[in-house]
Design a protein around this motif. Sequence first.
Motif, PDB file in Angstrom:
ATOM      1  N   UNK A  27       0.843  -1.180   0.000  1.00  0.00           N
ATOM      2  CA  UNK A  27       0.000   0.000   0.000  1.00  0.00           C
ATOM      3  C   UNK A  27       0.889   1.244   0.000  1.00  0.00           C
ATOM      4  N   UNK A  28       0.523   2.235  -0.802  1.00  0.00           N
ATOM      5  CA  UNK A  28       1.285   3.471  -0.934  1.00  0.00           C
ATOM      6  C   UNK A  28       0.800   4.484   0.103  1.00  0.00           C
ATOM      7  N   UNK A  29       1.637   4.801   1.073  1.00  0.00           N
ATOM      8  CA  UNK A  29       1.254   5.725   2.137  1.00  0.00           C
ATOM      9  C   UNK A  29       1.804   7.131   1.946  1.00  0.00           C
ATOM     10  N   UNK A  30       2.340   7.431   0.762  1.00  0.00           N
ATOM     11  CA  UNK A  30       2.877   8.761   0.498  1.00  0.00           C
ATOM     12  C   UNK A  30       1.725   9.768   0.448  1.00  0.00           C
ATOM     13  N   UNK A  31       1.931  10.960   1.001  1.00  0.00           N
ATOM     14  CA  UNK A  31       0.873  11.973   0.913  1.00  0.00           C
ATOM     15  C   UNK A  31       0.695  12.423  -0.526  1.00  0.00           C
ATOM     16  N   UNK A  32      -0.536  12.607  -0.915  1.00  0.00           N
ATOM     17  CA  UNK A  32      -0.827  13.040  -2.268  1.00  0.00           C
ATOM     18  C   UNK A  32      -0.649  14.551  -2.349  1.00  0.00           C
ATOM     19  N   UNK A  33      -0.062  15.005  -3.450  1.00  0.00           N
ATOM     20  CA  UNK A  33       0.151  16.434  -3.653  1.00  0.00           C
ATOM     21  C   UNK A  33      -1.167  17.066  -4.060  1.00  0.00           C
ATOM     22  N   UNK A  34      -1.540  18.121  -3.391  1.00  0.00           N
ATOM     23  CA  UNK A  34      -2.790  18.813  -3.670  1.00  0.00           C
ATOM     24  C   UNK A  34      -2.545  19.857  -4.763  1.00  0.00           C
ATOM     25  N   UNK A  35      -3.383  19.853  -5.780  1.00  0.00           N
ATOM     26  CA  UNK A  35      -3.259  20.815  -6.861  1.00  0.00           C
ATOM     27  C   UNK A  35      -3.885  22.141  -6.441  1.00  0.00           C
ATOM     28  N   UNK A  36      -3.125  23.202  -6.591  1.00  0.00           N
ATOM     29  CA  UNK A  36      -3.634  24.521  -6.263  1.00  0.00           C
ATOM     30  C   UNK A  36      -4.207  25.159  -7.514  1.00  0.00           C
ATOM     31  N   UNK A  37      -5.380  25.774  -7.371  1.00  0.00           N
ATOM     32  CA  UNK A  37      -6.062  26.419  -8.492  1.00  0.00           C
ATOM     33  C   UNK A  37      -6.171  27.909  -8.191  1.00  0.00           C
ATOM     34  N   UNK A  38      -5.868  28.737  -9.190  1.00  0.00           N
ATOM     35  CA  UNK A  38      -5.895  30.180  -9.036  1.00  0.00           C
ATOM     36  C   UNK A  38      -6.780  30.803 -10.103  1.00  0.00           C
ATOM     37  N   UNK A  39      -7.390  31.938  -9.767  1.00  0.00           N
ATOM     38  CA  UNK A  39      -8.214  32.684 -10.713  1.00  0.00           C
ATOM     39  C   UNK A  39      -7.351  33.683 -11.464  1.00  0.00           C
ATOM     40  N   UNK A  40      -7.904  34.213 -12.567  1.00  0.00           N
ATOM     41  CA  UNK A  40      -7.234  35.274 -13.303  1.00  0.00           C
ATOM     42  C   UNK A  40      -7.018  36.450 -12.359  1.00  0.00           C
ATOM     43  N   UNK A  41      -5.877  37.088 -12.446  1.00  0.00           N
ATOM     44  CA  UNK A  41      -5.547  38.182 -11.556  1.00  0.00           C
ATOM     45  C   UNK A  41      -4.729  37.748 -10.358  1.00  0.00           C
ATOM     46  N   UNK A  42      -4.722  36.455 -10.073  1.00  0.00           N
ATOM     47  CA  UNK A  42      -3.924  35.939  -8.959  1.00  0.00           C
ATOM     48  C   UNK A  42      -2.566  35.439  -9.433  1.00  0.00           C
ATOM     49  N   UNK A  43      -2.373  35.412 -10.752  1.00  0.00           N
ATOM     50  CA  UNK A  43      -1.157  34.867 -11.345  1.00  0.00           C
ATOM     51  C   UNK A  43      -0.537  35.949 -12.225  1.00  0.00           C
ATOM     52  N   UNK A  44       0.770  36.120 -12.112  1.00  0.00           N
ATOM     53  CA  UNK A  44       1.477  37.062 -12.974  1.00  0.00           C
ATOM     54  C   UNK A  44       1.590  36.466 -14.377  1.00  0.00           C
ATOM     55  N   UNK A  45       1.433  37.301 -15.384  1.00  0.00           N
ATOM     56  CA  UNK A  45       1.418  36.822 -16.769  1.00  0.00           C
ATOM     57  C   UNK A  45       2.707  36.094 -17.153  1.00  0.00           C
TER      58      UNK A  45
END
Length: 66
Positions: free
Chosen positions: A1-19
């Motif tokens: 069994x794989x007990x490694x923590x799963x990486x959570x994907x972060x989602x951002x809206x327009x304006x929260x990310x630099x072009x």
Amino acid sequence: MDNKPKRKTEVFKAGQVEEHEIGSTFEEIECPTCDGSGEILDDWEGIQSIEECSDCGGAGVMYVSI
């Protein structure tokens, strides 16, 4: 069994990310809620209205960290 923590994907809206970060740090994806239109068609008891998508803020796209 794989007990490694799963990486959570972060989602951002327009304006929260630099072009300049799009493509290197973030990937642009079509908003799955509004299919990229930025609007949601609401049909309640035969009365139709169009509202801005609250998930993407009306931009039609979201950004995920890569």
